[in-house]
Design an enzyme around this catalytic site. Structure first.
Site: not given
Ligand code: HXC
Length: 257
Positions: A65, A108, A111, A131
């Site tokens: 998400a 997400g 999911e 998360e």
């Molecule tokens: C918003 C995101 C994002 C996300 C990546 N990006 N994941 N933006 N939401 N979930 C964006 C980054 O901010 C970045 O933007 C660009 O995408 C590239 O990501 P990087 O981190 O630079 O890439 P990398 O170093 O290759 O790492 C990849 C990754 C990492 C390991 C997937 O991006 C990551 O850990 N992302 C978050 C994963 C996560 O936590 N997902 C769960 C979300 S919560 P910029 O602008 O900096 O270039 C969820 C459910 C929530 O899904 C339910 C509870 C309410």
């Protein structure tokens, strides 16, 4: 084609929907949700479409998400807007969706892949529910669907630690149906969709509804449901055609009614 999705229809009787927010690793914001729900609903009622392939990019099916969109969300707003409830629309579709996953399927994204009906993984796929690292928990069904798919021990470990699992571990655990080389992923998903599209649409929908019943009811209720739908299949012309074709040693020619 929408702002966040590429939608292509194939003459073989399926559609390919590609999530297209590459700069954000396909993070799932409200716009993706709205466009995907509308697209899937349209494809569901399109008689020329039997199945949909849902995919992302080489690097990410979806990295979760959109964290930036929800970071300032308050409890009352999340509750009042029933944040994430809209995603239930994916699970409500009646024709099969094949998730073709390469790269990250996190939070997400994992999911969403689990809401689909067949999960094909590229050898580059990585699944996880990270998360917990954000101080929250899965919010689009992950704690439930992952547990049903891989069992309590592994689901608990993944959700508590945020560890990712690779394609091989996901296949061993029963989360994905097959692993394919990344370069072949889309072709393989399309072949699977083509095969599904060669079948009777009503029978296809009955299979999806019956298999999903296994997740929602007791075994006895699920078996009864399946048997009743099986009886109903004998009201279709496609059942007559399919069984006649077998008896006459020829290919079936389904009319989808
Ligand atoms: C918003 C995101 C994002 C996300 C990546 N990006 N994941 N933006 N939401 N979930 C964006 C980054 O901010 C970045 O933007 C660009 O995408 C590239 O990501 P990087 O981190 O630079 O890439 P990398 O170093 O290759 O790492 C990849 C990754 C990492 C390991 C997937 O991006 C990551 O850990 N992302 C978050 C994963 C996560 O936590 N997902 C769960 C979300 S919560 P910029 O602008 O900096 O270039 C969820 C459910 C929530 O899904 C339910 C509870 C309410």
């Amino acid at each position: 084609m929408t702002e966040t999705l590429i939608v292509e229809r194939d003459a073989a009787g399926f559609a390919v929907v590609t999530i297209n927010r590459p700069k954000a690793l396909n993070a799932l914001n409200l716009q993706v949700l709205e466009e995907l729900a509308a697209t899937l609903s349209e494809l569901d009622s399109d008689r020329s479409v039997s199945a949909t392939v849902l995919t992302g990019s080489e690097k990410a099916f979806a990295a979760g998400a959109d964290i930036k969109e929800m970071k300032d969300l308050s409890y009352s707003e999340a509750y009042a807007r029933d944040w994430f409830a809209g995603w239930d629309a994916v699970g409500r579709t009646r024709k099969p969706i094949i998730a073709a996953v390469a790269g990250y399927a996190l939070g997400g994204g994992c999911e969403l892949a689990m809401m689909c009906d067949i999960l094909l993984a590229a050898d580059t796929a990585k699944f996880g529910q990270p998360e917990i690292k954000l101080g929250v928990l899965p919010g689009m069904g992950g704690s439930q669907r992952l547990t049903k798919a891989v069992g309590k021990a592994k689901a608990m470990e993944l959700c508590l630690t945020g560890r990712m699992m690779d394609a091989e571990e996901a296949e061993r655990a029963g989360l994905v149906s097959r692993i394919v080389p990344a370069d072949d992923l889309l072709d393989d998903a399309k072949k699977t969709a083509t095969l599904i599209a060669s079948m009777s649409i009503p029978a296809t929908m009955m299979v999806k509804e019956s298999v999903n019943r296994a997740f929602e009811t007791s075994l006895a209720e699920g078996i009864l449901f399946e048997r009743r739908v099986f009886h109903a299949a004998f009201a279709t012309n496609d059942q007559k055609e399919g069984m006649a074709a077998f008896s006459e040693k020829r290919e079936a020619n389904f009319s989808n009614d």
